[in-house]
Design a protein around this motif. Sequence first.
Motif, mmCIF file in Angstrom:
data_model
loop_
_atom_site.group_PDB
_atom_site.id
_atom_site.type_symbol
_atom_site.label_atom_id
_atom_site.label_comp_id
_atom_site.label_asym_id
_atom_site.label_seq_id
_atom_site.Cartn_x
_atom_site.Cartn_y
_atom_site.Cartn_z
ATOM 1 N N PHE A 1 -7.436 0.545 -1.562
ATOM 2 C CA PHE A 1 -6.312 -0.104 -1.144
ATOM 3 C C PHE A 1 -6.548 -1.345 -0.639
ATOM 4 C CE2 PHE A 1 -5.555 4.585 -0.422
ATOM 5 C CZ PHE A 1 -4.079 4.486 -0.909
ATOM 6 N N ASN B 1 0.783 -1.176 -0.127
ATOM 7 C CA ASN B 1 0.077 0.128 0.052
ATOM 8 C C ASN B 1 0.889 1.288 -0.182
ATOM 9 O OD1 ASN B 1 -2.576 -1.163 -0.097
ATOM 10 N ND2 ASN B 1 -2.749 -1.250 1.948
ATOM 11 N N ARG C 1 -3.376 1.883 8.583
ATOM 12 C CA ARG C 1 -4.269 2.791 8.031
ATOM 13 C C ARG C 1 -3.788 4.318 7.886
ATOM 14 N NH1 ARG C 1 -10.338 0.988 8.875
ATOM 15 N NH2 ARG C 1 -10.352 -1.010 7.999
ATOM 16 N N VAL D 1 -0.678 4.793 5.897
ATOM 17 C CA VAL D 1 -1.017 5.210 4.548
ATOM 18 C C VAL D 1 -1.639 6.271 4.135
ATOM 19 C CG1 VAL D 1 -2.338 3.887 2.570
ATOM 20 C CG2 VAL D 1 -1.028 2.325 3.919
#
Length: 510
Positions: free
Chosen positions: A366, A342, A375, A378
């Motif tokens: 993603f 990612n 998360r 990213v």
Amino acid sequence: RSMSAEILITVRPNLTRVAYVEDGILNDLKIERGGSPTLVGSIYKGRVVRVLPGMQAAFVDIGLDRAAFLYVADVRSDLDGAAPFFMEEEERGSEEHTEEENPRAASTHAAIQDLLHEGQVLMVQVAKDPLGTKGARITTHISLAGRHVVFMPTVQHLGISRRIESETERERLKKIVESLKPKGGVIIRTACEGATAENLSADLDYLNRLWNEIEKNYDKRKTPGLVHPEIDVELRALRDLLNEKVTRVLVDDQKVHKKVLQFINQFMPKHGKSVVLHQGPQPLFDLYDLDLEISRSLDRKVWLKSGGYIVIDEAEALVVIDINTGRFVGKKDLEDTILKTNLEAVKEITHQLRIRNCGGIIIIDFIDMENPVHRERVMNQLKLELANDLAKTTVVNMSELGLVEMTRKRIRPSLVSSLCEPCTYCEGKGYIKRKSTIAQEIFLALEREMLRQKSTAGAIVHCHSAVADWIYEEEQEALEAVEIKIQHPVVFKVEPGYHIEQFELSARIP
């Protein structure tokens, strides 16, 4: 470490390409064809053709095939400019920084029918190129971009680019501009950081002269049409992209080299020495394999270094990006692999969005991450990478389904729509019917037609050779069943000119 950058300008008859390369990597690309130059920034004399109260917009004839679209927020309600006021700004004027929201629009709520009437003549500037079936989007708020500032002759307004972060520098620049008492609005551009009062004064002086020239041309012009064209793509790229990092500007055409030199000596004399005429047999873009990079940006699938890949689909209304781990299997565990993929995808996606010039709504899917910390990482990485994008972007946080929605301001058609056209075979659907599907359609049509006509003759099927071959090889039983049902033999005739999905039936004289 300091990044070094170069600007490459390659000129062919009917095609000019400008690449901004940072540390050997293509970072920005502008392509312009002789036949269809961009209109953004050009100023026209327009005539209102229709006012649409329901849409709070008007169609304006500016001398193009299609009428341009003028939205109520882009109409000046006061033709003498409001009181001066200051606001934070994304840059405007240079194509990437045009702001949708006009500082004027917020304060006025006049209806379009009170501002405009059919037949009215006005000066307008193109804000967005015609895209697909839409005409150009125009505004009556004229802005002229210089190197350090954007000058807006129709308003009183002082703005400063958000990218200049130092408070003391902002204050210093504001004071200089105020002391110059400009006859209009001014936005201080990012490139202005560290500029002297002379720089600013020279810029404003030039833009003022330009504005007087434009007004003269506008008054002279009798019919709707062009009053002042935006400067050529190579000069525009220099105006917007030339910065401290740039060590060389390479040009492979003598005439354009001369033009670039003149432009740089007038506006950015300290960069004058960096302009080089590229001579020699090797094409300029081959220095960094840029053609390979461009063709990679036309592919649907882009491989990541780790072995994962992203798939980019440009639909009519949005761009969808999907990320896959592909052949990448991480050392430690799955979560680790997913995070790595990612994060790598974020870099590639932001890079591709810039090169492909994707605009409008963008949805990124993603790979699912269980860990909230991952998360977060990213998302932060995405925002960080987008901060370097000259186009205005907004990002919405990740949804329950792991999708990230974002928008990227679209001013020009994307790379794919400028360099490609929809497949004439599948008409842009991206797929065609399987041969087995077409065979089934033929059998159904035979039953329907033959039973309807109750004819005594056999049937001829005119179709594509691949379909005829398929039926003889794979559908022999089905064909016999149809012949029994309609009690007639069926003959296939291959038509070389047919589309694979196309077929016709005709009766055979017994």
